[in-house]
Design an enzyme around this catalytic site. Structure first.
Site, PDB file in Angstrom:
ATOM      1  N   SER C 103       0.841  -1.203   0.000  1.00  3.70           N
ATOM      2  CA  SER C 103       0.000   0.000   0.000  1.00  3.70           C
ATOM      3  C   SER C 103       0.868   1.243   0.000  1.00  3.70           C
ATOM      4  O   SER C 103       0.564   2.222  -0.672  1.00  3.70           O
ATOM      5  CB  SER C 103      -0.899   0.037   1.227  1.00  3.70           C
ATOM      6  N   ASN C 104       1.982   1.189   0.736  1.00  2.00           N
ATOM      7  CA  ASN C 104       2.910   2.315   0.761  1.00  2.00           C
ATOM      8  C   ASN C 104       3.573   2.533  -0.578  1.00  2.00           C
ATOM      9  O   ASN C 104       4.082   3.611  -0.861  1.00  2.00           O
ATOM     10  CB  ASN C 104       4.018   2.037   1.783  1.00  2.00           C
ATOM     11  N   LYS C 229       1.159 -11.004   6.865  1.00  2.00           N
ATOM     12  CA  LYS C 229       1.333  -9.638   7.383  1.00  2.00           C
ATOM     13  C   LYS C 229      -0.025  -9.198   7.913  1.00  2.00           C
ATOM     14  O   LYS C 229      -1.013  -9.220   7.185  1.00  2.00           O
ATOM     15  CB  LYS C 229       1.786  -8.684   6.280  1.00  2.00           C
TER      16      LYS C 229
END
Lengths: 372, 372, 372, 372
Positions: C103-104, C229
């Site tokens: 997402s980053n 994660k």
């Protein structure tokens, strides 16, 4: 579905269904003292042994208003004078009925006792002003079956004719699948309530729970469930519900249907009528009752173009009401009608600038209202 | 709003707006090979230097179908034969236009290349069957402005006439307040796209993001934004948007409005028309195009009672389509029309029993469809 | 769970599991040209016939960074120079591994081709700087099974060692009950991927879909699913998953577990370790890698009080990162490290004042970072 | 933050803060009759003129239990015998305190009067069994400020020592921005309540409203706000809140902190302690109090490995409790402890098979519990 108005309830209902008891003619005055005495006996069933009489106030197509609840500006106590004044103003404007303790009525800010005071005050004001025929719907949703039944009984004692009931939602993740718990809840409340039930579908108020047309139609088959208010805005669902419940009736009378389908906002009035709906139960009518009524009248008279022109003004005004909610509509009332006051804390009190914005947002609608 | 069809784009648009380039008359055939060669030059702007010509396929009121995308049962490869067959069937049924890569079109399951194959296949099939006048809308939403613009260009090259664009939503918590980011996105895409934009409001597909009537009306003022599809089902919002955009036009022509307002589901067709809408862009028309078309025709002819009777059957069938989504509608097509296949994995393939349920759920609708 | 590093993949996996092919030793250089040539042959299976070799880069406990993706300020094109520089800075700070296209990493803003350029650039930069042993995890989630598999293959060709995979969510209402569709999806991708899979549980990115510990533990039993994660922040779930997967191993080695459990944010690092987790894969490490590493090191050395003191500073800095997301962290990087640039449109570019706020929000954390 | 135990409230609080009045020593017996008489005088402020005395029951680190509320199987009336029995069993197991009318306590299913009966019954049972020192926390959240204050007063009269308060949420869209309305609500309630407030952050119960660490820390500065229960499970937020509130104290004493930070579920007990938390207020302790207590004891004694082993069993058992909620935990209690009964309608009553599943789900946990 409601039984015909002239049939004796005895023997014509499903097992477990209590004798329906209605307000005897004339004795519609309830005082706050009467209500206080009531409190200790919430579970006392003797109050149900009132004589069975006919329904005096039928639920017919038209414009219903979920009335705002008014409070003294200093103390936040219930302001019965303004509640009475507001009810009469709406009745004189020509609405078909009123609903106390809806979302607009800040039900979640009231104790059981205050709810009854609001309903009783409304009933008395209507009677005193010559509107004793006008039905009152009362919000009676609760998280437990027993409290919903209690609220229905308290509503009846306070002068209510119908109960508007949201589904429970707090423990929704624990409910039985296929809406089983919801069906059981509504059937149990309908079995026990002395006044008929109107289903309230408003996902925004119940953590997203949205009852489908299938569920609503299934519930409509209970003799003591007589209508639905759809605030979800889904006119496809409204169409399915109106069609299916119309077919359930032995003899459908559009002027007095067994199951009343109401739209929950004024901005889809004629859309609801086109889809088979019977009217609205909408917050905008607190501030512009005549505009709401006339829009529907024109449509029902076949004057569709005029109705559409009026609907556009109503929809734009409703947008202000939707954005402002109880805060904005009270500000609008205060600015345009001279009364309104504030919502109970912690809801914010508009600044002078915010109040002016709400005033402007309702301007076109109020110009129309004043012209009617 | 769209400029009038006969005006030269030069000089009549806002600053920064690219020269619009349209498909030259006649040369509407694109092969898969053409498209493959295209891939390496996605950012090549020379393709925009096509001669400016008139819009050949206006966006007029009617029934538009967000076509399903078909796949081979074994390989899940795109099945161009069935895509072509389906497009022609719908065109012959009398729809006004088709939309590829909507939610029904499993856009999220296709690569950019496959999207273009679908659109080009559809264009060719329509042309070959004598429907070269029929417009194609193409789904072109993306999370980044540049990818949305790329999709618009690819859509145009593949034969698309209009782009249907969802707002971005992935990083919604980081967007500027007051819908500023959304406004910038749509304006930037509209500035750069060679084909006009239709706004797509579908909160369910974008993590709950719901564009208000205010935002939609503001965007409608861009010359290259020419319509909106409202899947949110909010006919109050539809009423506000239709009213405001009608007033923006210099000379409003209900047969050819500058800004087309479409309902996103068949179960609120006549409700949308009553509210000023111009038609539908609805998945149910994949399986029952004639029923959708006839419902709207009857209403527009003033035969409201007949339209309402037909709307009821359509709404009940649409309930099956809503519950089943792309999975249920493909099963319905397979059962009732002999083709449909399956959705791409991981979407489930219905068991025999589930397929029968979908078949039954569409029965009344299909009886009506076959009678038309 | 991953097989032991020294076992031949042949014959030791479940039916249908492709021969695993790994990057041959030494030949880890991929150019952009190599990748462009790749595009036309996405479904070409011949690329899988690479010689079977051992996994060169094990997935061990530690701090992993979901790297940001950098763009040229003017064109928004991918800025490979800064991507390379950033990767090397993080490697020298002592992180255990990098993850591209999380997402980053603005995965949703990149084309397939750009994704591969980012991964290949990262791999080359690490190798050239002497970190050829450092594993790269690559975000490979997609809505369709086939696109997820395609992304896994493309990631492997670009130099990725592991694939981080979100569950599909767009058509979630149509999925089979009891998470059946999710299980099928992950098993199918794990069967076909040339690189092992790490499950990514991040409800906020997938419309609220939250995989339970039961589902994750069930998936952990696939030989090609090697970790999870958890960005949901649920350390109770993390505890259940760590405990159950530890018990699944024949011989559990905390320094090299078969199933790696990573926390998705730095503000619950030591909490995750206390609960049996093995490390973090957290965005804050883009800006303060040493602080993240040292917090975990101190805890693992039993210096709990010092670890807790450092965790407090890290948690407060992470709060700024959480609020700012990719926009705020890039601003922080720009202010504190001299590079960062902006996110792709339509994400807003911070004003000077907003950038200063982001700078201040990271101040205490950066003071700590600089001291290490 | 709470004032030191030995300071006189007079003059040491912010303007507008009522004199705090506490239960005088010894006179802790309240009967149902006492309470019924109370009802008519809810707004009577004379009840606040009790003599000021010291806080008798401090809020210290440990395990607190949000007790279930028990009902007669036939009538669904409140079962005071079982409520008393349950409270004593928990006290003897060694818990630090009890909380009535939390989510586990079916607060939304009780009238104001019943709530007081539950609290008074609990107080009496504890006193009679020799646990008069044990504090009782009472759930006092409401939608209006005045009702929240009323509930705090009623709780104090019934024997409660602290009030656990959720933020209002029904009209959240109308609240002032930047959490202003929430801050005003909590400050107003804290100003007026005769018992100190514990903030309850539980987004799942309030339509998703999630209070940030910033807001909680700001509220912690009110002298009459003394703690927070975090059911959101966000141990990063817990870390920020614990750190900031610790720094606010003049002299921090970990055995008696001014602001108590409690985790809302047993499956993140040691994680919360690692993050600076002081204990738990968790539903699992209704069924396995000793396991919950011992897990925390071991951790606090530095026996981390043993604590982690026990936490794993607790987390797995908590997963059953989380899935089953009040329905599943009551079934578990019935099966394992011989009492429990059912939740009030409309919550479903488990079938024999479902009860067996709940029993099995708690098995490992109960084996551990019995061994302690």
């Amino acid at each position: 579905m409601a039984p015909h108005n002239d049939s004796s309830p005895a023997g014509s209902f499903t097992n477990g269904f209590n004798k329906m008891a209605f307000q005897p003619s004339g004795s519609s005055t309830l005082t706050v003292e009467d209500l206080t005495a009531e409190l200790g006996s919430s579970y006392d069933s003797s109050s149900l042994d009132a004589p069975i009489s006919h329904v005096k106030r039928p639920l017919i197509p038209g414009v219903y208003v979920p009335t705002m609840c008014f409070f003294e500006k200093e103390t936040e106590d219930v302001d019965t004078v303004t509640i009475a004044r507001h009810a009469v103003r709406l009745a004189r404007a020509g609405v078909t009925g009123l609903a106390t303790q809806g979302s607009n009525g800040e039900a979640v800010h009231l104790t059981h006792s205050e709810r009854q005071v609001v309903t009783a005050t409304t009933r008395k004001a209507l009677n005193d002003a010559g509107f004793s025929h006008m039905p009152i719907i009362v919000g009676c949703g609760a998280q437990s079956t027993r409290e919903a039944i209690l609220l229905c009984r308290q509503a009846w004692k306070a002068g209510g004719d119908y109960a508007l009931v949201l589904p429970p939602s707090y423990y929704a993740p624990l409910f039985a699948p296929s809406s089983q718990t919801i069906l059981e809840f509504f059937n149990a409340v309908a079995d026990a309530s002395p006044i008929p039930i109107i289903i309230y579908n408003y996902p925004g108020a119940v953590n997203g729970m949205d009852m489908s047309s299938d569920i609503i139609v299934q519930l409509a088959q209970h003799p003591n469930i007589v209508g639905v208010k759809l605030t979800c805005g889904n006119t496809g669902k409204l169409n399915r519900v109106a069609a299916a419940t119309r077919k359930l009736a032995k003899k459908y009378d559009p002027k007095n249907p067994d199951f009343l389908v109401l739209a929950g906002s004024a901005d889809f009035s004629i859309q609801a009528l086109a889809a088979g709906g019977h009217g609205i139960l909408a917050g905008l009518a607190n501030i512009a009752p005549k505009a709401c009524i006339q829009t529907i009248e024109l449509w029902n008279q076949g004057k569709h173009t005029e109705a559409q022109e009026m609907q556009e003004i109503v929809s734009q005004g409703d947008w202000t009401a939707i954005q402002g909610g109880v805060v904005g509509v009270k500000a609008g009332l205060e600015e345009w009608a001279g009364y309104g006051g504030y919502c109970r804390s912690p809801l914010p009190r508009p600044t002078a600038e915010q109040s002016k914005n709400w005033k402007d947002g309702f301007k076109d609608l109020m110009m129309l209202e004043k012209s009617l």
